[in-house]
Design a protein around this motif. Sequence first.
Motif, short mmCIF file in Angstrom:
data_model
loop_
_atom_site.label_atom_id
_atom_site.label_comp_id
_atom_site.label_asym_id
_atom_site.label_seq_id
_atom_site.Cartn_x
_atom_site.Cartn_y
_atom_site.Cartn_z
N MET A 31 -3.23 26.42 38.45
CA MET A 31 -2.62 25.76 37.70
C MET A 31 -1.85 26.81 36.66
O MET A 31 -2.53 27.60 36.12
N PRO A 32 -0.49 26.72 36.59
CA PRO A 32 0.19 27.63 35.58
C PRO A 32 -0.46 27.60 34.20
O PRO A 32 -1.02 26.65 33.49
N ALA A 33 -0.51 28.92 33.57
CA ALA A 33 -1.05 29.00 32.27
C ALA A 33 -0.64 27.98 31.17
O ALA A 33 -1.33 27.28 30.60
N GLY A 34 0.80 27.66 31.37
CA GLY A 34 1.29 26.94 30.21
C GLY A 34 0.96 25.44 30.41
O GLY A 34 0.63 24.82 29.42
N LEU A 35 0.94 25.02 31.64
CA LEU A 35 0.59 23.68 32.05
C LEU A 35 -1.15 23.58 31.62
O LEU A 35 -1.47 22.55 31.10
N ALA A 36 -1.76 24.58 31.85
CA ALA A 36 -3.20 24.41 31.66
C ALA A 36 -3.43 24.21 30.14
O ALA A 36 -4.20 23.52 29.72
N ARG A 37 -2.60 24.92 29.27
CA ARG A 37 -2.89 25.13 27.88
C ARG A 37 -2.61 23.66 27.45
O ARG A 37 -3.20 22.92 26.51
N ALA A 38 -1.42 22.94 27.79
CA ALA A 38 -0.85 21.92 27.51
C ALA A 38 -1.96 20.80 27.83
O ALA A 38 -2.17 19.81 27.14
N THR A 39 -2.58 20.79 29.10
CA THR A 39 -3.52 19.67 29.48
C THR A 39 -4.74 19.78 28.68
O THR A 39 -5.31 18.75 28.63
N PHE A 40 -5.30 21.02 28.26
CA PHE A 40 -6.37 21.17 27.50
C PHE A 40 -6.15 20.34 26.21
O PHE A 40 -7.19 19.98 25.38
N ARG A 41 -5.05 20.80 25.66
CA ARG A 41 -4.75 20.46 24.24
C ARG A 41 -4.64 19.00 24.02
O ARG A 41 -5.08 18.44 23.33
N TRP A 84 -12.99 26.70 26.43
CA TRP A 84 -13.37 26.18 27.70
C TRP A 84 -12.34 26.74 28.88
O TRP A 84 -12.49 27.01 29.77
N LEU A 85 -11.02 26.50 28.31
CA LEU A 85 -10.06 26.71 29.34
C LEU A 85 -9.92 28.41 29.60
O LEU A 85 -10.02 28.76 30.82
#
Length: 289
Positions: free
Chosen positions: A1-11, A59-60
């Motif tokens: 998963m792209p880093a930006g999308l991963a951050r948004a998902t976990f947030r 966790w991310l």
Amino acid sequence: MPAGLARATFRFAADHLTRRGGNSVWQLRRNLSRVVPDATGDELDALTREGMRSYARYWLEAFRLPSVPLATMRDTFHMTTPELFEQGAREGCIFALPHSANWEHAGVWVTSQQIPLVSVAERLKPEGLFRRFVAYREALGMEILPTRGGERQPIEVLSERLTDGAVVALLADRDMSARGVPVMFFGHPTRMPPGPALLAIRTGKPLFPVSLWFEPDGTYCKLTGPLPVPEHGTLTERVAELTQRLADELAAGIAAHPADWHMLGRLWLDDRPNTAPAPVPADESAPTG
């Protein structure tokens, strides 16, 4: 998963869990109320939300850690007290950490400098889960000892590693077992593990309290100490005195960055298990996606 999308998902997941509430969110809020006793209800709600976001970030980053280039790991870890780190790492030392920010990032940064790092891990159930956690951390270059069930007592192995010049890193802000050392922490009684103090007294190696926190550009670390080791009294009295000094230093670091302290479990002895957690009110200004 792209880093930006991963951050948004976990947030998004963190905000969802905060709005839904539950035992862990309730307990985090209660713990933070001890750290910031003068906070208003709204301020405590906002701090709890930021705390859950910080926990999700941990966790991310932990999940993505094995695939991150080593150069990136070095560039995004910031040791603010390099002189103390060099002093301790030169001949072996004990780092006592709270459950804050990303301690695995700190471990990778240490091992990337060809410094042996040893820690312990609670023996989780099922055994397969425990083995996976150990394998994960060993893949990052750390040596992990089980708290129980090993061929030798952890204190013996850790003492040997310190004598050989290794760095020992121990999470030190919680021990709910009967073996924990009674301390006052943010003005309330709790127990902390005796290991850091006992190792310092037993080996003569310096003990450094550690403060960890997140910034947008990575993980930051500050060392204090080394703590003065008591010279008089019984071993039990000396361990108790040194552990209280450690508790005071850990408290100062946590108070400086409370949102990055990931203590979602019951800590203080005068706390009671929650029976009816109230959801934390939603922040209308917080992004929902």
